[in-house]
Design a protein around this motif. Structure first.
Motif, PDB file in Angstrom:
ATOM      1  N   VAL A   1      -1.626   7.552   2.077  1.00 16.37           N
ATOM      2  CA  VAL A   1      -3.055   7.504   1.793  1.00 16.37           C
ATOM      3  C   VAL A   1      -3.722   6.227   2.291  1.00 16.37           C
ATOM      4  O   VAL A   1      -4.798   6.269   2.875  1.00 16.37           O
ATOM      5  N   THR A   2      -3.112   5.082   2.082  1.00 19.58           N
ATOM      6  CA  THR A   2      -3.784   3.816   2.387  1.00 19.58           C
ATOM      7  C   THR A   2      -3.274   3.132   3.654  1.00 19.58           C
ATOM      8  O   THR A   2      -3.696   2.031   3.964  1.00 19.58           O
TER       9      THR A   2
ATOM     10  N   GLY B   1       0.825  -1.206   0.000  1.00 21.42           N
ATOM     11  CA  GLY B   1       0.000   0.000   0.000  1.00 21.42           C
ATOM     12  C   GLY B   1       0.855   1.250   0.000  1.00 21.42           C
ATOM     13  O   GLY B   1       2.078   1.186   0.061  1.00 21.42           O
ATOM     14  N   ASP B   2       0.178   2.386  -0.069  1.00 19.59           N
ATOM     15  CA  ASP B   2       0.862   3.681  -0.021  1.00 19.59           C
ATOM     16  C   ASP B   2       1.208   4.033   1.410  1.00 19.59           C
ATOM     17  O   ASP B   2       0.499   3.667   2.343  1.00 19.59           O
TER      18      ASP B   2
ATOM     19  N   LYS C   1       3.915   6.196  -3.193  1.00 19.04           N
ATOM     20  CA  LYS C   1       3.091   5.780  -4.330  1.00 19.04           C
ATOM     21  C   LYS C   1       3.913   5.328  -5.531  1.00 19.04           C
ATOM     22  O   LYS C   1       3.635   4.281  -6.111  1.00 19.04           O
TER      23      LYS C   1
ATOM     24  N   LEU D   1      -3.238  -2.632  -2.409  1.00 17.30           N
ATOM     25  CA  LEU D   1      -4.355  -1.690  -2.340  1.00 17.30           C
ATOM     26  C   LEU D   1      -4.029  -0.522  -3.255  1.00 17.30           C
ATOM     27  O   LEU D   1      -2.983   0.115  -3.136  1.00 17.30           O
ATOM     28  N   HIS D   2      -4.928  -0.285  -4.183  1.00 22.71           N
ATOM     29  CA  HIS D   2      -4.719   0.775  -5.166  1.00 22.71           C
ATOM     30  C   HIS D   2      -6.003   1.586  -5.262  1.00 22.71           C
ATOM     31  O   HIS D   2      -7.083   1.033  -5.320  1.00 22.71           O
ATOM     32  N   ARG D   3      -5.856   2.893  -5.278  1.00 24.52           N
ATOM     33  CA  ARG D   3      -7.021   3.762  -5.402  1.00 24.52           C
ATOM     34  C   ARG D   3      -7.285   4.053  -6.869  1.00 24.52           C
ATOM     35  O   ARG D   3      -6.365   4.176  -7.660  1.00 24.52           O
TER      36      ARG D   3
ATOM     37  N   GLY E   1      -9.157   6.742  -9.479  1.00 30.41           N
ATOM     38  CA  GLY E   1      -9.692   8.089  -9.537  1.00 30.41           C
ATOM     39  C   GLY E   1      -9.854   8.534 -10.970  1.00 30.41           C
ATOM     40  O   GLY E   1      -9.386   7.899 -11.902  1.00 30.41           O
TER      41      GLY E   1
END
Length: 103
Positions: free
Chosen positions: A30-31, A26-27, A58, A74-76, A78
């Motif tokens: 953010v995550t 993960g980041d 990131k 885990l990736h966001r 957008g």
């Protein structure tokens, strides 16, 4: 959760192991709280599963994901514009979105 535990135990049996360690990528900013939550939930509900969390910047995470150097991540997602086609285009190889990152 009982069904998930049953499936997980079947996986362990098929692998011939009594436990499994996976790395969650993960980041760092953010995550981080989400990856830590997932780590605790998975460990508390699936006996024999250990989740090691790696939260990195990131750009480093993306490099690891592109090279396949992780178990799950885990990736966001957008979009630049609030239109549904902007989100749907994330899943095409031509858009430079998620699928292009995995190819």
């Amino acid at each position: 959760m009982k069904k998930a535990q049953q499936y997980f135990q079947a996986v362990l049996k098929e692998l011939g192991q009594d436990s499994l360690t996976l790395n969650l990528l993960g980041d760092d900013a953010v995550t981080k709280s989400i990856t830590e939550f997932l780590q605790s939930q998975l460990a508390s509900h699936l006996d024999g599963l250990k989740v090691e969390v790696t939260n990195i910047p990131k750009q480093s995470r993306i490099t690891h994901m592109q090279s396949g150097d992780y178990d799950f991540g885990l990736h966001r997602l957008g979009s630049r514009f609030p239109r549904c086609d902007s989100f749907l285009n994330l899943f095409t190889t031509e858009s430079g979105g998620m699928l292009s990152m995995m190819n």
